[in-house]
Design a protein around this motif. Structure first.
Motif, short mmCIF file in Angstrom:
data_model
loop_
_atom_site.label_atom_id
_atom_site.label_comp_id
_atom_site.label_asym_id
_atom_site.label_seq_id
_atom_site.Cartn_x
_atom_site.Cartn_y
_atom_site.Cartn_z
N TYR B 23 -8.19 45.96 12.89
CA TYR B 23 -7.11 45.16 13.35
C TYR B 23 -7.81 44.10 14.41
N HIS B 24 -8.34 44.92 15.46
CA HIS B 24 -8.72 44.11 16.66
C HIS B 24 -9.83 43.04 16.13
N ILE B 27 -7.78 40.13 14.31
CA ILE B 27 -6.34 39.58 14.32
C ILE B 27 -6.51 38.22 14.97
N ASP B 28 -7.16 38.06 15.72
CA ASP B 28 -7.40 36.38 16.24
C ASP B 28 -7.43 35.49 15.12
N PHE B 31 -4.28 35.07 12.88
CA PHE B 31 -3.46 34.30 13.17
C PHE B 31 -3.73 33.01 13.33
N ARG B 32 -5.09 32.60 13.67
CA ARG B 32 -5.44 31.24 13.22
C ARG B 32 -5.36 30.66 12.00
#
Lengths: 412, 193
Positions: B23-24, B27-28, B31-32
């Motif tokens: 996830y970490h 995740i960015d 989203f992008r």
């Protein structure tokens, strides 16, 4: 490296995996630098390519950290629910308590003290004595201080000789000690950072005490249960006795053995108290609070229970690497998927040093590995810096850690 | 990529660190990536959530992968397209990047001139990027933001290898030209000072 790169166009450089690995991660830095120093025209192309790579790599808005966090909570919750369905951990049902809650909360105001479980109330003689500079010692129930001189001292409560033996020398006569306070008092072991200890209790239970820990135990177990107290970390191999259960009271929770090998980690500086069960069965409960509401959680082997000290809640998850949690008793430290700052926290205890972070540090990076704690701190850090991009400097009892600086990386 | 394989397998065998890691780490980017298809943040968030719920629910029966990022991107794309089609919106109708903020970890340590320089470059490149077609922007994103291989890009965009390469190079040339033009300008500016 091959000379062919010199003939590459800017676009070809940008599209080249190795070139990007240098720009973004500093791979093979020296070799690339040789070229750029030697050939100014190449350097020009490199600069342009670098700008575009960094731009494209970063391109896009950053996510709102609140959203990311919120979403993570939901995912974690979902994961927990799915796991719970799959696990064979026996949780007491929530619903059957729902009716009692209102009643019990009312009671809480009135009869709080009456219903409180008193086992949690024990204060170690010096609260912050686990920091560096202190010597390892045993304080007997009669107040006598005994220094533990070795780095790994052993303490045995020997029934046959009726004596407490330290490093195999008979020191304390138990009959005398009992006469002093009717056998009621507790003996306290303090192990500072950088040291360890092994304790054998009167019932044959074995306790390994890790650096920066305190442990309190009676000379003889006379009551209905065998109750001991801990802060810090210890690994227990309990001699099971149905009639007299073994209980460890750790800052706000009680771990009760049902015939077992387990490891408890409960350092003040950690947010969670972690109990890892290797064999047998233990149950956990909060020490404070009202017994009616105090669910007992029964753990199965190969699981880890984390008690969140702030929210006062347990979380039990499978821990396939349970064995790794007790490698410290053999003098090495094995971990997988561990945050690097957690690893450093451990090293602080083993080597009695303080880590200081400069600049943005990839503290949440997860690493796996095995460290030999008999190695010097320097050796251990060299090993770590092979897998994580860090630079370190040891000065006295401080370790200054930086993210490795890549000369060309900071954008201009 | 062997790391990815291990983490993926750990995830499949229910090790919780693996879920957190996956996830970490991604995740960015997810989203992008989502924003390339829609400006509706809730839609993106829901799609990502559904994606992870699916993973968790089906973890034992998941296939193997040695590129988690690619796996996630592809799954997310499918999810979002499905939702968008349901909503009768066509893909790429609303696309991307309005005003990216370039926040940087190092920004507080840079001196002013360096930062101005960097910001100028970024403005220029952004202008160049906006001149590109959505398709070209998409391929740049896969290649340089997500670091996907050509075969993976071909898979996700349903194009052939040689056209993928051609598109990448065409897009890069545009960006490079924007930069070189400005370098010449800067050269004259400095001379006239």
């Amino acid at each position: 490296m091959k000379l062919k790169y010199l003939k590459y166009t800017t676009e070809e450089l940008i599209d080249n995996k190795h070139f990007r690995a240098w720009i973004l991660h500093g791979k093979k830095q020296e070799k690339w630098k040789e070229y750029t120093n030697q050939f100014p025209e190449f350097e020009e192309k490199v600069q342009r390519a670098r700008k575009i790579i960094l731009f494209l790599h970063e391109n896009g808005t950053n996510s709102q950290s609140a959203t990311v966090h919120e979403l993570w909570n939901e995912i974690q919750q979902y994961n927990k629910n799915i796991n719970r369905r799959k696990q064979f951990i026996r949780f007491g049902g929530y619903l059957k308590y729902a009716a009692v809650v209102v009643f019990a909360l009312f009671l809480a105001g009135v009869g709080y003290h009456v219903l409180r479980n008193d086992d949690s109330i024990y204060h170690f003689s010096e609260n912050s004595a686990t920091q560096g500079g202190n010597d390892a010692k045993l304080v007997l129930s009669n107040g006598q201080h005994i220094a533990l001189r070795k780095n790994e001292s052993s303490i045995r409560v020997d029934n046959t000789d009726d004596a407490i033996k330290i490093d195999n020398d008979s020191v304390i006569n138990m009959a005398q000690l009992d006469a002093h306070n009717n056998g009621q008092g507790l003996n306290e072991v303090t192990i500072p950072y950088g040291k360890k200890s092994y304790i054998e209790l009167t019932d044959g239970t074995k306790v390994w005490l890790n650096a920066g820990s305190k442990f309190a135990f009676p000379t003889r177990f006379t009551g209905k249960k065998r109750l001991v107290y801990l802060t810090g970390e210890a690994y227990f191999e309990v001699k099971h006795n149905d009639k007299q259960p073994f209980e460890v009271s750790v800052e706000g929770i009680i771990v009760k053995d049902i015939g077992t090998r387990f490891n408890i980690s409960a350092y003040d500086s950690d947010e969670n108290i972690e109990t890892v069960l290797l064999d047998g069965e233990v149950s956990l409960k909060k020490a404070e609070g009202i017994d009616l509401l105090n669910k007992e959680i029964v753990m199965m082997p190969g699981h880890k229970a984390s008690f969140d000290k702030t929210n006062k809640a347990f979380k039990v998850v499978p821990e396939p690497n349970a064995d790794q949690y007790i490698t410290w008793i053999h003098g090495w430290y094995q971990f997988s998927g561990q945050r690097i700052d957690d690893v450093f926290k451990r090293l602080e205890r083993y080597y009695n040093v303080k880590f200081i972070y400069r600049r943005p540090f990839p503290s949440s990076e997860l690493i796996a590995g095995k460290l030999d704690l008999k190695d010097s701190l320097n050796q251990v850090l060299t090993t770590i810096s092979d897998i994580v991009p860090i630079d370190y400097r040891i000065s006295g009892n401080q370790v200054i850690v930086n993210q490795k600086v890549n000369e060309l990386n900071p954008r201009n | 990529m062997t790391d990815d394989r291990k983490i993926w397998n750990d995830f499949k065998s229910s090790k919780d660190y693996a879920l957190s890691h996956i996830y970490h780490h991604h995740i960015d980017l997810l989203f992008r990536y989502g924003r390339k298809f829609s400006r509706d943040e809730d839609l993106i968030k829901d799609a990502i959530q559904e994606l992870f719920f699916d993973l968790i629910r089906n973890r034992e029966s998941l296939g193997d992968t040695d590129n988690i990022r690619f796996y996630l991107l592809k799954s997310l794309k499918n999810k979002i397209i499905k939702t968008l089609q349901k909503d009768q919106k066509s893909l790429h109708q609303v696309t991307e990047i309005t005003e990216p903020k370039f926040s940087s970890v190092y920004s507080h340590e840079e001196d002013l001139i360096e930062r101005e320089n960097r910001e100028r470059n970024e403005q220029l490149l952004l202008k160049g990027l906006n001149e590109l077609s959505p398709r070209l922007r998409e391929i740049l994103f896969y290649r340089f933001t997500c670091e996907l291989d050509y075969p993976e890009i071909c898979d996700i965009m349903s194009i052939r290898y040689d056209s993928a390469r051609k598109m990448v190079f065409r897009a890069l040339r545009t960006l490079r030209e924007v930069l070189s033009a400005s370098d010449i300008m800067l050269f004259f500016l400095l001379k006239s000072c």
